[in-house]
Motif scaffolding. Structure first.
Motif, mmCIF file in Angstrom:
data_model
loop_
_atom_site.group_PDB
_atom_site.id
_atom_site.type_symbol
_atom_site.label_atom_id
_atom_site.label_comp_id
_atom_site.label_asym_id
_atom_site.label_seq_id
_atom_site.Cartn_x
_atom_site.Cartn_y
_atom_site.Cartn_z
ATOM 1 N N VAL A 36 -11.073 2.353 60.378
ATOM 2 C CA VAL A 36 -10.606 0.979 60.169
ATOM 3 C C VAL A 36 -11.608 -0.011 60.738
ATOM 4 C CG1 VAL A 36 -8.790 -0.683 60.729
ATOM 5 C CG2 VAL A 36 -8.190 1.665 60.127
ATOM 6 N N ALA A 47 -8.725 2.644 65.247
ATOM 7 C CA ALA A 47 -9.243 3.804 64.523
ATOM 8 C C ALA A 47 -10.671 3.533 64.056
ATOM 9 C CB ALA A 47 -8.350 4.126 63.328
ATOM 10 N N SER A 102 -5.198 -1.836 65.271
ATOM 11 C CA SER A 102 -5.825 -0.523 65.066
ATOM 12 C C SER A 102 -7.153 -0.447 65.795
ATOM 13 C CB SER A 102 -6.055 -0.257 63.575
ATOM 14 O OG SER A 102 -6.701 0.995 63.393
#
Length: 498
Positions: free
Chosen positions: A64, A61, A59
């Motif tokens: 995150v 993101a 990830s």
């Protein structure tokens, strides 16, 4: 800047199929680019990571990354560039080898419950979240040992051990990862009887920064004692993720006590409570836990838990043993408490009542934060020889009051370790400076008493200057030599400890 990836790939990577080899080669060529001082990873490098662990286990993101860029400490969030979730040791090896070839920083992540900024990715790079490696293997009831992966927490292990008559007693309060506890050299309330993580780790499986695999006591070995060469296990316990990834730990288990009793007693002064601790230990009472709360913390914990403790210096004591020996221990403890001016004792022996008392103690952090809602907390972590404990605690209490700081005190005083939970307005530079100055004085006071600046939380980001004072230049140079031998490119959790 392109990464340097000269040299052959490790054998475990060469077994990948040709498609993955092409992706790895592309990632190696384009892997790492820097923008000003902040590291950034190329899309091709991230794609390489996905090829190793699968797209759902990678990830980039923002939410995150930010979640993985801080722990419970006051240090500001420093997110990694990407988070990966390996699910097998071979994947950790492949990922580490790739990052090593491309000179990408690596940061191990367990549960994020540390208190010294140990997971903050101060140079960006790849965060290895090891929580999905959660196997409990090789439980040996006869050998009192168990082998766990880094996703296993202490509560999960003890739940797994129910009905076996064994338990793992090291209890830092938080439901931390056991490998993370090994990495920080954690301890907690039971250390006075059962020791810290260091003597309770028999072997470690470590992925080194270049992807090689090391078993610190040899593959599959779990002797109760050994004198074969350097103690590599102890080297990695407390290394704070700066030397390699702890991907498996073989731990020492202990028999559950036949009987347990807990009591709470208050004292007329901090000095009396701490002196009682010393006398209990000198009398060789095999106490399992002996926890100290000053009057501010006792009042805060009592109100937070609804138990209504007196606002006085307080000790919580727990005894373990057979029913017969427990009665003798209780009688001896009561006499020592009485001699030191403590209140009369009422013993809790039922599980529910005992758990209620320890829940109150384990919530001390949140009870302290409730004293000033919306403020930041920071826990100090000094440890001193038992003989110096009364003087150091009293001097620290006086320093707190003179500094005008909110810092209720709590500690595992049975092994000389105590904490001031400093609650302050992080947006007030003057108060933040007073907090910093106090922590430096406290660390130096502990060292002047023959102690250490950190008993269990580790050095992390905030205690590096104190570490140099504690070890001296030769000691620090030796640590740097070890680091350089195992991680010459300073890729493993850079910026921590040294």
């Amino acid at each position: 800047m392109s990464c340097s990836c000269a040299g052959p790939m490790l054998p475990f990577l060469s077994r990948r199929d040709m498609a993955l080899r092409r992706v790895l080669a592309l990632g190696a060529a384009l892997g790492r680019r820097r923008c000003c001082s902040k590291p950034s990873l190329s899309p091709d490098f991230v794609e390489t990571l996905r090829a190793v662990v699968g797209a759902p286990n990678v990830s980039t993101a923002t939410a995150v990354r930010e979640q993985h860029g801080h722990d419970e400490s006051m240090h500001p969030c420093a997110p990694p560039d990407v988070v990966v979730w390996p699910q097998a040791v071979g994947q950790v090896q492949e990922l580490a080898a790739l990052c090593h070839r491309c000179r990408v920083p690596m940061v191990p992540f367990g549960t994020g419950t540390g208190l010294e900024g140990g997971v903050n990715a101060v140079q960006g790079g790849v965060c290895f979240d090891l929580s999905r490696m959660d196997a409990i293997a090789e439980l040996s009831l006869e050998d009192f040992s168990v082998t766990v992966e880094p996703g296993v927490t202490r509560k999960a292990l003890n739940k797994h051990l129910r009905g076996t008559g064994l338990w793992f007693p090291v209890d830092p309060g938080a439901d931390a990862s056991l490998c993370g506890m090994a990495a920080t050299g954690a301890s907690g309330t039971n250390a006075v009887r059962y020791g810290t993580m260091r003597p309770n780790v028999l072997n470690l499986r470590v992925v080194l920064p270049d992807g090689r695999l090391l078993h610190t006591a040899g593959p599959g070995r779990q002797p109760r004692k050994r004198a074969a060469g350097y103690d590599l296990t102890s080297l990695f316990v407390g290394s704070e993720g700066t030397l390699g990834f702890l991907t498996q730990a073989t731990l020492r288990l202990h028999p559950l006590p036949e009987a347990t009793a807990v009591t709470v007693t208050s004292f007329p002064s901090v000095g009396a409570a701490v002196a009682c601790t010393v006398h209990v230990l000198q009398a060789a009472v095999p106490v399992a836990r002996i926890e100290f709360l000053d009057e501010v913390m006792a009042d805060a914990c009592g109100r937070f838990s609804g138990m209504g403790l007196p606002a006085a210096a307080t000790l919580l004591l727990e005894l373990h043993g057979s029913r017969r020996s427990l009665a003798e221990q209780q009688q001896q403890t009561e006499e020592i408490v009485r001699q030191n001016g403590g209140s009369s004792l009422a013993w809790a022996e039922g599980l529910e009542e005992r758990e209620q008392l320890w829940s109150m103690r384990h919530n001390a952090w949140y009870a302290a934060l409730a004293l000033r809602p919306g403020c930041q907390g920071y826990s100090t972590d000094v440890c001193v020889p038992i003989s110096r404990l009364p003087d150091v605690v009293v001097e620290t209490k006086q320093d707190l009051q003179a500094s005008g700081l909110t810092g209720p005190m709590v500690g595992h005083v049975g092994d000389g370790n105590f904490h001031c939970i400093l609650v302050f307005n992080s947006h007030d530079p003057e108060e933040a400076q007073r907090v910093h100055a106090f922590t430096q004085r406290l660390g130096r006071r502990a060292m002047a008493a023959g102690g250490t600046c950190t008993g269990e939380h580790g050095v992390g980001l905030g205690k590096r200057a104190l570490l140099q004072e504690e070890l001296g230049q030769e000691g620090l140079d030796t640590l740097r030599s070890i680091k350089a031998a195992l991680d010459p490119h300073n890729l493993m959790n850079p910026g921590k400890v040294l």
